[in-house]
Design a protein around this motif. Sequence first.
Motif, PDB file in Angstrom:
ATOM      1  N   VAL A 122      55.284 -56.906  78.149  1.00 19.56           N
ATOM      2  CA  VAL A 122      55.121 -55.510  78.507  1.00 19.56           C
ATOM      3  C   VAL A 122      53.830 -54.980  77.870  1.00 19.56           C
ATOM      4  O   VAL A 122      53.501 -55.318  76.730  1.00 19.56           O
ATOM      5  CB  VAL A 122      56.336 -54.665  78.052  1.00 19.56           C
ATOM      6  N   THR A 123      53.071 -54.186  78.641  1.00 26.00           N
ATOM      7  CA  THR A 123      51.830 -53.604  78.153  1.00 26.00           C
ATOM      8  C   THR A 123      52.005 -52.099  77.989  1.00 26.00           C
ATOM      9  O   THR A 123      52.487 -51.419  78.892  1.00 26.00           O
ATOM     10  CB  THR A 123      50.665 -53.895  79.125  1.00 26.00           C
ATOM     11  N   GLY A 224      51.676 -58.040  69.652  1.00 27.53           N
ATOM     12  CA  GLY A 224      52.147 -59.273  69.046  1.00 27.53           C
ATOM     13  C   GLY A 224      53.587 -59.212  68.585  1.00 27.53           C
ATOM     14  O   GLY A 224      54.194 -60.252  68.299  1.00 27.53           O
ATOM     15  N   MET A 225      54.138 -58.010  68.483  1.00 30.92           N
ATOM     16  CA  MET A 225      55.538 -57.883  68.097  1.00 30.92           C
ATOM     17  C   MET A 225      56.431 -58.122  69.310  1.00 30.92           C
ATOM     18  O   MET A 225      55.982 -58.072  70.447  1.00 30.92           O
ATOM     19  CB  MET A 225      55.812 -56.497  67.510  1.00 30.92           C
ATOM     20  N   PHE A 248      57.795 -59.297  74.681  1.00 27.40           N
ATOM     21  CA  PHE A 248      56.577 -59.357  73.880  1.00 27.40           C
ATOM     22  C   PHE A 248      55.676 -58.169  74.243  1.00 27.40           C
ATOM     23  O   PHE A 248      55.472 -57.865  75.418  1.00 27.40           O
ATOM     24  CB  PHE A 248      55.837 -60.672  74.120  1.00 27.40           C
ATOM     25  N   VAL A 249      55.131 -57.526  73.211  1.00 26.12           N
ATOM     26  CA  VAL A 249      54.391 -56.280  73.393  1.00 26.12           C
ATOM     27  C   VAL A 249      52.886 -56.497  73.251  1.00 26.12           C
ATOM     28  O   VAL A 249      52.424 -57.197  72.346  1.00 26.12           O
ATOM     29  CB  VAL A 249      54.863 -55.228  72.356  1.00 26.12           C
ATOM     30  N   ASN A 250      52.134 -55.883  74.172  1.00 28.05           N
ATOM     31  CA  ASN A 250      50.683 -55.817  74.066  1.00 28.05           C
ATOM     32  C   ASN A 250      50.271 -54.357  74.202  1.00 28.05           C
ATOM     33  O   ASN A 250      50.751 -53.645  75.087  1.00 28.05           O
ATOM     34  CB  ASN A 250      50.001 -56.650  75.161  1.00 28.05           C
ATOM     35  N   VAL A 251      49.397 -53.896  73.317  1.00 28.16           N
ATOM     36  CA  VAL A 251      48.984 -52.494  73.309  1.00 28.16           C
ATOM     37  C   VAL A 251      47.513 -52.391  73.695  1.00 28.16           C
ATOM     38  O   VAL A 251      46.652 -53.036  73.078  1.00 28.16           O
ATOM     39  CB  VAL A 251      49.201 -51.849  71.919  1.00 28.16           C
TER      40      VAL A 251
END
Length: 361
Positions: A122-123, A224-225, A248-251
Motif C-alpha cells: 500500500v502506498t 518499510g513497516m 507493506f507500507v510505502n510513503v
Amino acid sequence: MSKRDYYEVLGVSKEADENEVKKAYRKSAMKWHPDRNPGDDAAAEKFKEASEAYEVLSDPKKRQVYNQYGHAGLSGQGYGGFQNTEDVFQNFGSIFEDFFGFSGGGSRGTRTQRGDDLRYDVTLNLKEAAYGVSQTIKFLRMDQCETCHGDGQGPDSRVVQCVHCGGAGQVRRSQGFFSVATTCGHCRGEGQTIENPCKPCTGSGVVEMTKSLDIKIPAGIDSGMRIRASGEGEVGANGGPRGDLYIFVNVNNHPNFERSDNDLLMNLPIHFTQAILGDEVEIEDLKGEKHKVKISSGSQYGDIVKIKGAGIPDLRSKSSGHLLVNLEVEIPKKVTKKQKELLGEFVKEEGNKSFFGRLFS
C-alpha cells in the motif's frame, strides 16, 4: 538425559570429512531403521540419535557451532533435534533418496496444514502516514469453494478407496531387507479419491477469489513497516488455520515537508530585512493547523525555529515529534536606486563593509 557426543554416535573423528560422515550415517541408518527393527524402541531411539548427529555434522555451520559450543550452542540457536522417527522421515527424507534411491517414510497426508501468508503493498502520502487513515483494500486469495463447500465433490459424486495404495495413503518400496513407506502420489496420502470432482475447483476444494478488507493504518507508520492482518491469508489444508496477510507500507515524498523520525522539517523563505529586523509570520503544518513563527532579529540562513508537538505521533506512545522550521534568508537580485542609497546609509551606520558594502557600494 544428556545427549551423547555426535562424533561418538556416528563413530567418526572430529577430523572426518563429509564423505566419512555420510558413510557412517548410512551404516547406522541401515542398522537401526524402524522397518528392520519393528517394535524396538531402543533401536528407534538410536536411529533418531544417528539422524540428529548426521544433520549437525553434515551442515558446516551447525558443525562449527557444535565444535565450539557443544549441544548448548545448538540449543541457543533454536535447534532442538528430532522429536521422534516420524519427525526424521518428514524433515529429513531427502537423505534416504541420496542413500537408497527413494525417499524416507512419511505419515498420511491428511494432517491439517496452516495456509500460506500473503503480501499486499500500500502506498500512502505523508499526511496519511503521519496521522493514520482507514482504507478498503482488495486482493486475491484462495478461499473455500462455494460450490462444493470445500469437499471437492461434484454432483452425485462419491469418495472411493485409492486403487494405487489400497486406502493406506502410503506405498512401500523395498530394497533387500530394507523398505521405506512413501506418500501415495495418486491420492496424496488421503487413501481415497473423488470419483466425480467438483468442476469449479477441479476437486481441490479451493478457488481463487477477490477479498475486500477494511484496514486501519495507525498514525506514525513509515516506509518499510508492515501491518499484519491475522487470519486473512490463504485457506489452510484439511481444516487448518488460515495464513496471515502482511500489508507493506510505502510513503511518498511531500513537496513541502520532510520526515526525520517523528520530526517534520519545512523550509521557510524570509526576506533579508525580516532576518535583520525580526518578524512574526503565520504558517500551516502538515495537518493544516496554523502556527505563529517568531523570527528573531539577526536570524541567520539555516537557523531553526522549533514548534513543539507539531510533528508526527509516535507509534508506541502518545507523544509527537516537532515541526522544525528552517529559515532561508533570501537576498534580492535587484534593488532600486533609492533602496541602494538607503542600504548605503545602513552600511555607513553599521561601519562594516564585509557584506552589504561589497553588495551595494
